[in-house]
Design a protein around this motif. Structure first.
Motif, PDB file in Angstrom:
ATOM      1  N   SER A 370       0.817  -1.255   0.371  1.00  0.00           N
ATOM      2  CA  SER A 370      -0.272   0.041   0.063  1.00  0.00           C
ATOM      3  C   SER A 370       0.848   1.286   0.140  1.00  0.00           C
ATOM      4  O   SER A 370       1.877   1.295   0.721  1.00  0.00           O
ATOM      5  N   ASP A 371       0.459   2.200  -0.803  1.00  0.00           N
ATOM      6  CA  ASP A 371       1.015   3.612  -0.695  1.00  0.00           C
ATOM      7  C   ASP A 371       0.113   4.660  -0.675  1.00  0.00           C
ATOM      8  O   ASP A 371      -0.657   5.196  -1.374  1.00  0.00           O
ATOM      9  N   PRO A 372       0.103   4.778   0.867  1.00  0.00           N
ATOM     10  CA  PRO A 372      -0.966   6.005   1.347  1.00  0.00           C
ATOM     11  C   PRO A 372      -0.850   7.230   0.678  1.00  0.00           C
ATOM     12  O   PRO A 372      -1.881   7.875   0.164  1.00  0.00           O
ATOM     13  N   ALA A 373       0.362   7.964   0.656  1.00  0.00           N
ATOM     14  CA  ALA A 373       0.565   9.055  -0.060  1.00  0.00           C
ATOM     15  C   ALA A 373       0.196   9.258  -1.435  1.00  0.00           C
ATOM     16  O   ALA A 373      -0.259   9.986  -2.216  1.00  0.00           O
ATOM     17  N   GLY A 374       0.422   8.006  -2.202  1.00  0.00           N
ATOM     18  CA  GLY A 374       0.111   7.815  -3.533  1.00  0.00           C
ATOM     19  C   GLY A 374      -0.963   7.423  -4.029  1.00  0.00           C
ATOM     20  O   GLY A 374      -1.450   7.625  -5.045  1.00  0.00           O
ATOM     21  N   ARG A 375      -1.984   7.213  -3.102  1.00  0.00           N
ATOM     22  CA  ARG A 375      -3.183   6.598  -3.208  1.00  0.00           C
ATOM     23  C   ARG A 375      -3.428   5.489  -4.108  1.00  0.00           C
ATOM     24  O   ARG A 375      -4.194   5.433  -5.027  1.00  0.00           O
ATOM     25  N   ARG A 376      -2.738   4.650  -3.901  1.00  0.00           N
ATOM     26  CA  ARG A 376      -2.559   3.482  -4.816  1.00  0.00           C
ATOM     27  C   ARG A 376      -1.933   2.101  -3.994  1.00  0.00           C
ATOM     28  O   ARG A 376      -1.602   2.283  -2.897  1.00  0.00           O
ATOM     29  N   VAL A 377      -2.055   1.013  -4.595  1.00  0.00           N
ATOM     30  CA  VAL A 377      -1.455  -0.309  -4.202  1.00  0.00           C
ATOM     31  C   VAL A 377      -0.605  -0.572  -5.242  1.00  0.00           C
ATOM     32  O   VAL A 377      -1.406  -1.214  -6.264  1.00  0.00           O
ATOM     33  N   HIS A 378       0.310  -1.335  -5.016  1.00  0.00           N
ATOM     34  CA  HIS A 378       1.014  -2.041  -6.064  1.00  0.00           C
ATOM     35  C   HIS A 378       1.021  -3.633  -5.968  1.00  0.00           C
ATOM     36  O   HIS A 378       1.079  -4.062  -4.677  1.00  0.00           O
ATOM     37  N   GLU A 379       0.774  -4.142  -7.008  1.00  0.00           N
ATOM     38  CA  GLU A 379       0.993  -5.664  -6.907  1.00  0.00           C
ATOM     39  C   GLU A 379       2.360  -5.977  -7.330  1.00  0.00           C
ATOM     40  O   GLU A 379       2.678  -5.598  -8.395  1.00  0.00           O
ATOM     41  N   ILE A 380       3.058  -6.867  -6.570  1.00  0.00           N
ATOM     42  CA  ILE A 380       4.388  -7.244  -6.829  1.00  0.00           C
ATOM     43  C   ILE A 380       4.616  -8.647  -7.076  1.00  0.00           C
ATOM     44  O   ILE A 380       4.220  -9.501  -6.248  1.00  0.00           O
ATOM     45  N   ASP A 381       5.142  -9.059  -8.275  1.00  0.00           N
ATOM     46  CA  ASP A 381       5.650 -10.321  -8.380  1.00  0.00           C
ATOM     47  C   ASP A 381       7.244 -10.545  -7.920  1.00  0.00           C
ATOM     48  O   ASP A 381       8.051 -10.153  -8.469  1.00  0.00           O
ATOM     49  N   TYR A 382       7.101 -11.264  -6.736  1.00  0.00           N
ATOM     50  CA  TYR A 382       8.299 -11.313  -5.975  1.00  0.00           C
ATOM     51  C   TYR A 382       9.149 -12.249  -6.280  1.00  0.00           C
ATOM     52  O   TYR A 382      10.485 -12.637  -6.219  1.00  0.00           O
ATOM     53  N   ASN A 383       8.453 -13.128  -7.332  1.00  0.00           N
ATOM     54  CA  ASN A 383       9.557 -14.282  -7.953  1.00  0.00           C
ATOM     55  C   ASN A 383      10.086 -13.812  -9.091  1.00  0.00           C
ATOM     56  O   ASN A 383      10.823 -14.727 -10.091  1.00  0.00           O
ATOM     57  N   ASP A 384       9.971 -12.520  -9.675  1.00  0.00           N
ATOM     58  CA  ASP A 384      10.401 -12.029 -10.664  1.00  0.00           C
ATOM     59  C   ASP A 384      10.991 -10.620 -10.697  1.00  0.00           C
ATOM     60  O   ASP A 384      10.730  -9.709 -11.372  1.00  0.00           O
ATOM     61  N   GLY A 385      11.825 -10.767  -9.497  1.00  0.00           N
ATOM     62  CA  GLY A 385      12.781  -9.383  -9.419  1.00  0.00           C
ATOM     63  C   GLY A 385      12.054  -8.326  -8.858  1.00  0.00           C
ATOM     64  O   GLY A 385      12.323  -7.018  -9.147  1.00  0.00           O
ATOM     65  N   LEU A 386      10.950  -8.560  -7.931  1.00  0.00           N
ATOM     66  CA  LEU A 386       9.908  -7.601  -7.528  1.00  0.00           C
ATOM     67  C   LEU A 386       9.220  -6.789  -8.591  1.00  0.00           C
ATOM     68  O   LEU A 386       9.084  -5.439  -8.557  1.00  0.00           O
ATOM     69  N   ARG A 387       8.946  -7.202  -9.727  1.00  0.00           N
ATOM     70  CA  ARG A 387       8.228  -6.711 -10.920  1.00  0.00           C
ATOM     71  C   ARG A 387       7.094  -6.226 -10.418  1.00  0.00           C
ATOM     72  O   ARG A 387       6.505  -6.971  -9.684  1.00  0.00           O
ATOM     73  N   VAL A 388       6.677  -5.029 -10.697  1.00  0.00           N
ATOM     74  CA  VAL A 388       5.466  -4.375 -10.379  1.00  0.00           C
ATOM     75  C   VAL A 388       4.505  -4.845 -11.535  1.00  0.00           C
ATOM     76  O   VAL A 388       4.513  -4.568 -12.746  1.00  0.00           O
ATOM     77  N   ALA A 389       3.630  -5.964 -11.102  1.00  0.00           N
ATOM     78  CA  ALA A 389       2.572  -6.563 -11.971  1.00  0.00           C
ATOM     79  C   ALA A 389       1.223  -5.713 -12.494  1.00  0.00           C
ATOM     80  O   ALA A 389       0.997  -5.487 -13.712  1.00  0.00           O
ATOM     81  N   ARG A 390       0.791  -5.075 -11.310  1.00  0.00           N
ATOM     82  CA  ARG A 390      -0.326  -4.019 -11.559  1.00  0.00           C
ATOM     83  C   ARG A 390      -0.278  -2.908 -10.550  1.00  0.00           C
ATOM     84  O   ARG A 390       0.424  -3.412  -9.449  1.00  0.00           O
ATOM     85  N   THR A 391      -0.650  -1.762 -10.882  1.00  0.00           N
ATOM     86  CA  THR A 391      -0.858  -0.626  -9.917  1.00  0.00           C
ATOM     87  C   THR A 391      -2.432  -0.191  -9.872  1.00  0.00           C
ATOM     88  O   THR A 391      -3.046  -0.107 -11.160  1.00  0.00           O
ATOM     89  N   PHE A 392      -3.188  -0.436  -8.619  1.00  0.00           N
ATOM     90  CA  PHE A 392      -4.294   0.107  -8.641  1.00  0.00           C
ATOM     91  C   PHE A 392      -4.593   1.486  -8.016  1.00  0.00           C
ATOM     92  O   PHE A 392      -4.076   1.788  -6.860  1.00  0.00           O
TER      93      PHE A 392
END
Length: 406
Positions: A370-392
């Protein structure tokens, strides 16, 4: 045939759904038989995959949302003004205020039968209010929900009442209890009061069935793992486990003397895992492997939040600079990093579900930051180098977050 369809067919076959098309046969069986088929839940749809949802709230405004990670739809739910904490038992979201606890049925859950799992989705609905607020600690299983207020006198609620959309009557379990009362193994696990809290096993009526030969000095922090219940104690952890109806307590001491400010007192983990994380002071994170019964102190630098999926997955540590870093839990070596926050808050993570800091929730394949200041949530693929898969992107500041459907 797609992976989802294959899995749906396997679930139907493994749970006695009959021959041929799973959906059609299940409906035919339901019409023809007076008893519902195995796995049927009235008012819910069974799914072939985990139905994860994120419960989110803005502590400043009280506005709350539920983000469906399958459909990506954001649901507006009743606001909870003055919410100071958010916890979950995997289905229900518990919004804590100073006066009471608001209960929300997120409509996503799983039932684990050991050799197979059922996933369900239903409508989101408000359940009601529990009279305990502030520091009330809520733990539950498929049959009972235990609420332990700060005064240590617990109350028990029937889980099926919550599932029906109502709070139901409370049954007292007199204390005082030094830690949350935890339903486990068809019983209730309690810690007595005093400097060295003894471990007691009670039946569901509250009657003592066993007093284990172990104590936990100054208990703080707890977690339910695949291997049993973990309590944080002054000298390390205490594992309470059950096998074939017999309970035992096993001490897992720290590898060395640990100062008070480096104790593990707030655990995070992937539900169903046996690897826990906890802050180890300001510059490191503890990783507790319950299976191996070992502690590992990983020098992460100052962190806002940490978590891990366990079983070979990296330790995820969100630094005070807003960067998410991965670490090998065995060696402590850094394995990757990814910018995650627009602006990092000044305070470190105050503990599970407490307002004011980002949260890392982890499931079997992804992590959610969760990113409160950015008003969003990042979905992280932790098995792929911490790739950001989606951002909501959201219309609230998600200062509180919990994942359900697990």
């Amino acid at each position: 045939m797609s992976t989802a369809l294959l899995l749906a067919a396997a679930l139907a076959a493994g749970c006695g759904g009959g021959e041929g098309d799973a959906g059609g046969d299940r409906e035919a069986s339901r019409r023809a038989s007076p008893s519902p088929p195995h796995g049927y839940v009235e008012g819910a749809k069974e799914a072939a995959e985990q139905q994860s949802r994120l419960v989110l709230a803005d502590p400043g405004t009280g506005e709350a949302r539920v983000l469906d990670l399958i459909s990506e739809k954001v649901h507006t739910v009743p606001a909870v003004p003055d919410a100071t904490g958010l916890t979950t038992d995997g289905r229900f979201g518990f919004f804590h205020t100073a006066r009471e606890t608001q209960v929300l049925d997120t409509g996503a859950w799983m039932v684990d039968h050991g050799d197979h799992v059922h996933y369900y989705r239903a409508r989101i609905r408000e359940v009601g209010q529990l009279p305990d607020g502030g520091g009330a600690r809520i733990r539950g299983d498929a049959a009972v929900t235990a609420v332990t207020p700060e005064d240590g006198d617990a109350r028990l609620y029937r889980r099926d009442a919550l599932e029906d959309g109502r709070i139901g009557d409370a049954r007292p379990l007199a204390g005082p209890h030094a830690a949350p009362v935890i339903p486990y193994g068809g019983h209730l696990i309690t810690l007595g009061s005093g400097g060295d809290a003894g471990v007691t096993v009670r039946d569901r009526d509250g009657e003592e069935t066993a007093a284990l030969d172990a104590t936990c000095r100054d208990p703080r922090g707890d977690a339910v793992t695949r291997r049993g219940i973990v309590f944080g104690c002054a000298e390390g952890a205490l594992l309470v486990r059950e096998e074939s109806g017999t309970f035992e307590a096993v001490e897992i001491p720290y590898p060395r003397g640990v100062p008070e400010d480096e104790r593990a007192t707030a655990f995070r983990l992937r539900p169903g895992s046996d690897t826990l994380t906890a802050p180890a002071g300001r510059e490191a994170v503890w990783v507790l492997d319950v299976t191996e019964r070992t502690w590992q102190r990983v020098a992460t630098g100052p962190v806002l939040a940490a978590n891990t999926a366990g079983e070979g997955a990296p330790l995820l540590a969100l630094g005070t600079d807003g960067t998410l870093r991965g670490f090998d839990t065995a060696t402590g070596e850094r394995t990757g990093e990814e910018a995650a926050l627009d602006a990092a808050p000044a305070a470190a993570d105050p503990g599970p579900g407490v307002a004011g800091s980002p949260v890392i929730a982890v499931d079997t394949s992804r992590a959610y930051v969760s990113d409160p200041a950015g008003r969003r949530v990042h979905e992280i693929d932790y098995n792929d180098g911490l790739r950001v898969a989606r951002t909501f992107d959201l219309d609230i500041e998600p200062g509180l977050m919990a994942e359900t459907g697990r």
